[in-house]
Scaffold this motif. Structure first.
Motif, PDB file in Angstrom:
ATOM      1  N   UNK A  80       6.021  62.935  58.254  1.00 32.49           N
ATOM      2  CA  UNK A  80       7.122  62.127  57.754  1.00 32.49           C
ATOM      3  C   UNK A  80       8.189  63.002  57.101  1.00 32.49           C
ATOM      4  N   UNK A  81       9.453  62.694  57.391  1.00 28.29           N
ATOM      5  CA  UNK A  81      10.566  63.373  56.743  1.00 28.29           C
ATOM      6  C   UNK A  81      10.951  62.566  55.509  1.00 28.29           C
ATOM      7  N   UNK A  82      10.705  63.119  54.350  1.00 31.64           N
ATOM      8  CA  UNK A  82      11.078  62.473  53.094  1.00 31.64           C
ATOM      9  C   UNK A  82      12.432  63.017  52.645  1.00 31.64           C
ATOM     10  N   UNK A  83      13.357  62.120  52.301  1.00 34.56           N
ATOM     11  CA  UNK A  83      14.678  62.575  51.875  1.00 34.56           C
ATOM     12  C   UNK A  83      15.191  61.706  50.740  1.00 34.56           C
ATOM     13  N   UNK A  84      16.113  62.303  49.983  1.00 32.36           N
ATOM     14  CA  UNK A  84      16.718  61.602  48.851  1.00 32.36           C
ATOM     15  C   UNK A  84      18.091  62.195  48.590  1.00 32.36           C
ATOM     16  N   UNK A  85      18.928  61.444  47.875  1.00 34.93           N
ATOM     17  CA  UNK A  85      20.269  61.904  47.516  1.00 34.93           C
ATOM     18  C   UNK A  85      20.713  61.188  46.254  1.00 34.93           C
ATOM     19  N   UNK A  86      21.493  61.876  45.441  1.00 35.09           N
ATOM     20  CA  UNK A  86      21.932  61.299  44.174  1.00 35.09           C
ATOM     21  C   UNK A  86      23.089  60.311  44.356  1.00 35.09           C
ATOM     22  N   UNK A  87      24.058  60.651  45.214  1.00 32.86           N
ATOM     23  CA  UNK A  87      25.264  59.831  45.343  1.00 32.86           C
ATOM     24  C   UNK A  87      25.093  58.693  46.351  1.00 32.86           C
ATOM     25  N   UNK A  88      24.865  59.031  47.611  1.00 31.06           N
ATOM     26  CA  UNK A  88      24.768  57.986  48.626  1.00 31.06           C
ATOM     27  C   UNK A  88      24.001  58.478  49.844  1.00 31.06           C
ATOM     28  N   UNK A  89      23.492  57.501  50.621  1.00 32.70           N
ATOM     29  CA  UNK A  89      22.789  57.767  51.876  1.00 32.70           C
ATOM     30  C   UNK A  89      23.386  56.848  52.939  1.00 32.70           C
ATOM     31  N   UNK A  90      23.894  57.431  54.019  1.00 31.93           N
ATOM     32  CA  UNK A  90      24.514  56.674  55.100  1.00 31.93           C
ATOM     33  C   UNK A  90      23.702  56.869  56.371  1.00 31.93           C
ATOM     34  N   UNK A  91      23.278  55.759  57.012  1.00 28.73           N
ATOM     35  CA  UNK A  91      22.457  55.823  58.204  1.00 28.73           C
ATOM     36  C   UNK A  91      23.232  55.241  59.382  1.00 28.73           C
ATOM     37  N   UNK A  92      23.553  56.074  60.381  1.00 26.19           N
ATOM     38  CA  UNK A  92      24.185  55.621  61.616  1.00 26.19           C
ATOM     39  C   UNK A  92      23.089  55.243  62.609  1.00 26.19           C
ATOM     40  N   UNK A  93      22.849  53.957  62.763  1.00 31.17           N
ATOM     41  CA  UNK A  93      21.726  53.482  63.567  1.00 31.17           C
ATOM     42  C   UNK A  93      21.901  53.850  65.029  1.00 31.17           C
ATOM     43  N   UNK A  94      23.119  53.667  65.580  1.00 34.08           N
ATOM     44  CA  UNK A  94      23.320  53.924  67.000  1.00 34.08           C
ATOM     45  C   UNK A  94      23.144  55.400  67.353  1.00 34.08           C
ATOM     46  N   UNK A  95      23.526  56.299  66.453  1.00 28.79           N
ATOM     47  CA  UNK A  95      23.408  57.737  66.709  1.00 28.79           C
ATOM     48  C   UNK A  95      22.110  58.328  66.174  1.00 28.79           C
ATOM     49  N   UNK A  96      21.360  57.573  65.395  1.00 22.90           N
ATOM     50  CA  UNK A  96      20.130  58.047  64.768  1.00 22.90           C
ATOM     51  C   UNK A  96      20.409  59.264  63.891  1.00 22.90           C
ATOM     52  N   UNK A  97      21.442  59.136  63.056  1.00 19.62           N
ATOM     53  CA  UNK A  97      21.856  60.222  62.172  1.00 19.62           C
ATOM     54  C   UNK A  97      21.889  59.697  60.742  1.00 19.62           C
ATOM     55  N   UNK A  98      21.357  60.489  59.804  1.00 20.00           N
ATOM     56  CA  UNK A  98      21.355  60.137  58.391  1.00 20.00           C
ATOM     57  C   UNK A  98      22.208  61.156  57.635  1.00 20.00           C
ATOM     58  N   UNK A  99      23.102  60.665  56.761  1.00 21.73           N
ATOM     59  CA  UNK A  99      23.941  61.535  55.939  1.00 21.73           C
ATOM     60  C   UNK A  99      23.504  61.393  54.477  1.00 21.73           C
ATOM     61  N   UNK A 100      23.244  62.524  53.827  1.00 22.16           N
ATOM     62  CA  UNK A 100      22.829  62.546  52.424  1.00 22.16           C
ATOM     63  C   UNK A 100      23.904  63.256  51.611  1.00 22.16           C
ATOM     64  N   UNK A 101      24.417  62.598  50.567  1.00 25.36           N
ATOM     65  CA  UNK A 101      25.498  63.151  49.759  1.00 25.36           C
ATOM     66  C   UNK A 101      25.048  63.301  48.298  1.00 25.36           C
ATOM     67  N   UNK A 102      25.297  64.507  47.752  1.00 24.60           N
ATOM     68  CA  UNK A 102      25.043  64.749  46.342  1.00 24.60           C
ATOM     69  C   UNK A 102      23.595  65.021  46.022  1.00 24.60           C
TER      70      UNK A 102
END
Length: 249
Positions: free
Chosen positions: A56-78
């Protein structure tokens, strides 16, 4: 004589009766378990196919987390962090691409125009800090930009470093020196360098540079032993007062 005739008549009259005797067909009881034609229950269980992600890939971010479902891409900020088995990655910004099996970490510009959140990559005993880190968690190969690594008693300044699954380092546009300053007074300038941790450094054509002045001293091939010392090999971690872009202390 009359007695014999009576006996023969009695025998003849009895034969049709014997010929008409009906034999009932014999039936064999079928065991109860033989009528169950369904396979055993465990034979119906099909194991799930093994995917590219081993854990499992565990991830976290302080500011925001954006998940693009169609592209299967997760953006983690801060203050973004990734934990994947023995691998850890921390940076101001991290992108997870599940289609390409890649992790990309970079710095971010704050309100004062300064770069913050230098990416730091750790995999077991290996540690890297650089301006940009790209890592494929399936092939376990990585690409690191603007980084300084320590190998034995020396330091390698590289514009781009590639790391393979054997932890070997391949540097492009390198400076190899024993000077521990951010801007070394002297170094060997080599276009390509391969470093095997705790073993040796190999380079292509190189020449000696002193006080930023290239000298004619050099050779077509370089081999520099880097035995293990008390300080562990790896990337020099950035500290306050030094350039975060090259992650050098």
């Amino acid at each position: 004589m009359i007695f014999l005739l009576l006996v023969q008549l009695a025998v003849l009259s009895a034969q049709p009766v014997l010929g008409q005797r009906v034999r009932r067909p014999t039936t064999t009881a079928t065991p109860k378990d033989t009528v169950n034609i369904s396979p055993p229950q465990d034979s119906l269980v099909v194991p799930a196919p093994q995917g590219d992600i081993e854990t499992t890939i565990n991830y976290s971010a302080r500011d925001s987390i954006l998940f693009e479902v169609d592209r299967k891409v997760v953006h983690l900020y801060g203050d973004a962090k990734i934990d994947y088995g023995t691998m850890e990655l921390a940076a101001a910004y991290i992108q997870i691409d599940y289609d390409l099996n890649t992790l990309t970490a970079t710095t971010l510009i704050d309100s004062t125009g300064q770069e913050t959140g230098t990416p730091v990559f750790r995999d077991g005993a290996e540690s890297y800090a650089a301006k940009r880190i790209a890592y494929n968690y399936k092939t376990r190969r990585g690409r690191i930009s603007e980084v300084v690594t320590q190998q034995g008693e020396g330091y390698i300044h590289s514009e781009v470093v590639k790391k393979n699954e054997a932890n070997e380092i391949f540097g492009l546009h390198n400076k190899y020196t024993t000077c521990n300053l951010e801007h070394p007074h002297f170094y060997i300038s080599a276009g390509k360098i391969k470093a095997i941790p705790n073993d040796k450094i190999m380079s292509g054509p190189f020449n000696l540079v002193i006080a930023d002045i290239p000298t004619p001293l050099g050779f077509l091939f370089g081999l520099f032993p880097t035995p293990r010392n008390k300080r562990s090999s790896g990337v020099i971690m950035p500290t306050f007062g030094e350039s975060r872009a090259v992650a050098f202390t």
